[in-house]
Design a protein around this motif. Sequence first.
Motif, PDB file in Angstrom:
ATOM      1  N   ILE A  69      65.983 -69.388   1.102  1.00 38.55           N
ATOM      2  CA  ILE A  69      65.195 -68.388   1.584  1.00 38.55           C
ATOM      3  C   ILE A  69      65.419 -67.440   1.978  1.00 38.55           C
ATOM      4  CG2 ILE A  69      64.364 -68.670   4.224  1.00 38.55           C
ATOM      5  CD1 ILE A  69      63.687 -71.315   3.468  1.00 38.55           C
ATOM      6  N   CYS A  70      65.433 -66.073   1.681  1.00 41.86           N
ATOM      7  CA  CYS A  70      66.448 -65.098   2.125  1.00 41.86           C
ATOM      8  C   CYS A  70      66.060 -64.677   3.592  1.00 41.86           C
ATOM      9  CB  CYS A  70      65.942 -64.276   1.247  1.00 41.86           C
ATOM     10  SG  CYS A  70      66.774 -63.152   1.348  1.00 41.86           S
ATOM     11  N   VAL A  71      66.897 -64.637   3.832  1.00 41.20           N
ATOM     12  CA  VAL A  71      67.311 -64.208   5.857  1.00 41.20           C
ATOM     13  C   VAL A  71      67.730 -62.970   5.071  1.00 41.20           C
ATOM     14  CG1 VAL A  71      67.759 -64.189   8.218  1.00 41.20           C
ATOM     15  CG2 VAL A  71      66.912 -66.380   6.427  1.00 41.20           C
ATOM     16  N   ASP A  72      67.288 -61.549   6.062  1.00 41.21           N
ATOM     17  CA  ASP A  72      68.343 -60.170   6.207  1.00 41.21           C
ATOM     18  C   ASP A  72      67.323 -59.523   7.345  1.00 41.21           C
ATOM     19  OD1 ASP A  72      69.324 -57.759   5.503  1.00 41.21           O
ATOM     20  OD2 ASP A  72      69.769 -59.223   3.722  1.00 41.21           O
ATOM     21  N   ASN A  73      68.180 -58.910   8.635  1.00 37.09           N
ATOM     22  CA  ASN A  73      67.476 -58.147   9.992  1.00 37.09           C
ATOM     23  C   ASN A  73      67.672 -56.552   8.967  1.00 37.09           C
ATOM     24  OD1 ASN A  73      70.361 -57.100   9.345  1.00 37.09           O
ATOM     25  ND2 ASN A  73      70.569 -57.235  11.420  1.00 37.09           N
TER      26      ASN A  73
ATOM     27  N   ASN B  42      68.070 -54.089   1.511  1.00 30.61           N
ATOM     28  CA  ASN B  42      67.164 -53.415   1.052  1.00 30.61           C
ATOM     29  C   ASN B  42      66.248 -53.916   0.320  1.00 30.61           C
ATOM     30  OD1 ASN B  42      65.589 -51.145  -0.130  1.00 30.61           O
ATOM     31  ND2 ASN B  42      67.854 -49.835  -0.266  1.00 30.61           N
ATOM     32  N   LYS B  43      65.000 -53.891   0.579  1.00 32.19           N
ATOM     33  CA  LYS B  43      63.968 -54.753   0.302  1.00 32.19           C
ATOM     34  C   LYS B  43      63.756 -54.594  -1.317  1.00 32.19           C
ATOM     35  CE  LYS B  43      60.376 -56.002   2.865  1.00 32.19           C
ATOM     36  NZ  LYS B  43      59.691 -55.709   3.539  1.00 32.19           N
TER      37      LYS B  43
ATOM     38  N   ARG C 119      62.433 -62.330   8.054  1.00 34.71           N
ATOM     39  CA  ARG C 119      63.032 -60.791   8.742  1.00 34.71           C
ATOM     40  C   ARG C 119      63.326 -61.413   9.472  1.00 34.71           C
ATOM     41  NH1 ARG C 119      62.852 -54.540   8.895  1.00 34.71           N
ATOM     42  NH2 ARG C 119      61.993 -54.965   7.473  1.00 34.71           N
ATOM     43  N   HIS C 120      65.363 -61.640   9.817  1.00 34.41           N
ATOM     44  CA  HIS C 120      66.028 -62.077  11.095  1.00 34.41           C
ATOM     45  C   HIS C 120      67.414 -61.775  11.200  1.00 34.41           C
ATOM     46  CE1 HIS C 120      66.354 -65.781  13.834  1.00 34.41           C
ATOM     47  NE2 HIS C 120      68.327 -65.756  13.503  1.00 34.41           N
TER      48      HIS C 120
ATOM     49  N   ALA D  73      68.735 -60.195   1.105  1.00 32.62           N
ATOM     50  CA  ALA D  73      68.545 -58.132   0.406  1.00 32.62           C
ATOM     51  C   ALA D  73      69.466 -57.026   0.097  1.00 32.62           C
ATOM     52  CB  ALA D  73      67.505 -58.060   1.464  1.00 32.62           C
ATOM     53  N   GLY D  74      70.510 -58.235   0.396  1.00 26.46           N
ATOM     54  CA  GLY D  74      72.457 -57.006   0.379  1.00 26.46           C
ATOM     55  C   GLY D  74      72.751 -57.026  -0.967  1.00 26.46           C
TER      56      GLY D  74
END
Length: 312
Positions: free
Chosen positions: A30-34, A39-40, A56-57, A11-12
């Motif tokens: 598969i998008c992984v982001d904390n 940013n969504k 979200r991870h 999501a960056g």
Amino acid sequence: MKKRILITGGAGFLGSHLCKRLLEQGNEVICVDNFFTGNKQNIIELLDNPYFELIRHDVTFPLYVEVDEIYNLACPASPVHYQFDPVQTTKTSVIGAINMLGLAKRIKAKILQASTSEIYGDPEVHPQPENYKGAVSTIGPRACYDEGKRCAETLFFDYKRQHDVNIKVARIFNTYGPNMHPDDGRVISNFIVQALKGEDITIFGQGNQTRSFCYVDDLIDGLIKLMNKENFTGPVNLGNPYEFTMLQLAQKVIELTNSNSQLVFKELPQDDPKQRQPDITLAQKELNFNPTIQLEEGLIKTINYFKNRLKG
């Protein structure tokens, strides 16, 4: 054939563009982001796509999924963000790399590391070829990022030698374009936002330090070409070799935004590189990588993005 592809930091700035491009090419992503810097909003248009999944991870914790390829992009990449929590930045680069490499080893996936030109430090060789070892301070305020990325490269090559993991390493030079964060402290977003708001444009030092700016679409081309190239590991420089001083960049942004902003000069930050220019000979030879979007065209697209973003 449709591939299942995991993108950490998806999501960056870079990750969101990569997600979109790989979906357009017919893959499952598969998008992984904390969401520390992601940013969504960057991926909002992808959420309705049935082949897109968001998790979200935090990559400093193990992740268990089944995929064919992994792009490891997770890590804050601008000084403002990576110096905010330097310990977490190092952990993201190092422990995140260990976790993603462990996953790649277990499921026999190809894995690409988004490394950085910062591993060259404040270079004594110009332009920087891949065999240059760099001049990096291990104890300075930028070291959490520089050394974290250097250690990640070490881990990638050790996993290749010890466990025969199929790795790819890209050293990414300054990249810009839509989906950049307005407050990320990077020079192009800083200059554009200041110019659009009519604020003074801040230049550090005398503005003689140089950077080479690659538009995001060109950079994404390079990452995908590297992932798809058989029998080539890297590390390989990806960037646009055309070099500009900060003064030239500021003047160009003022011209393109038709701004009344004035230039203000401040002291150069510690360990700030004086020169940054990729030698892309290897990328041209191995990947047929040749950036096509030059600075003015890319700046216009980026300025239009920030105009809309600032309205919101």
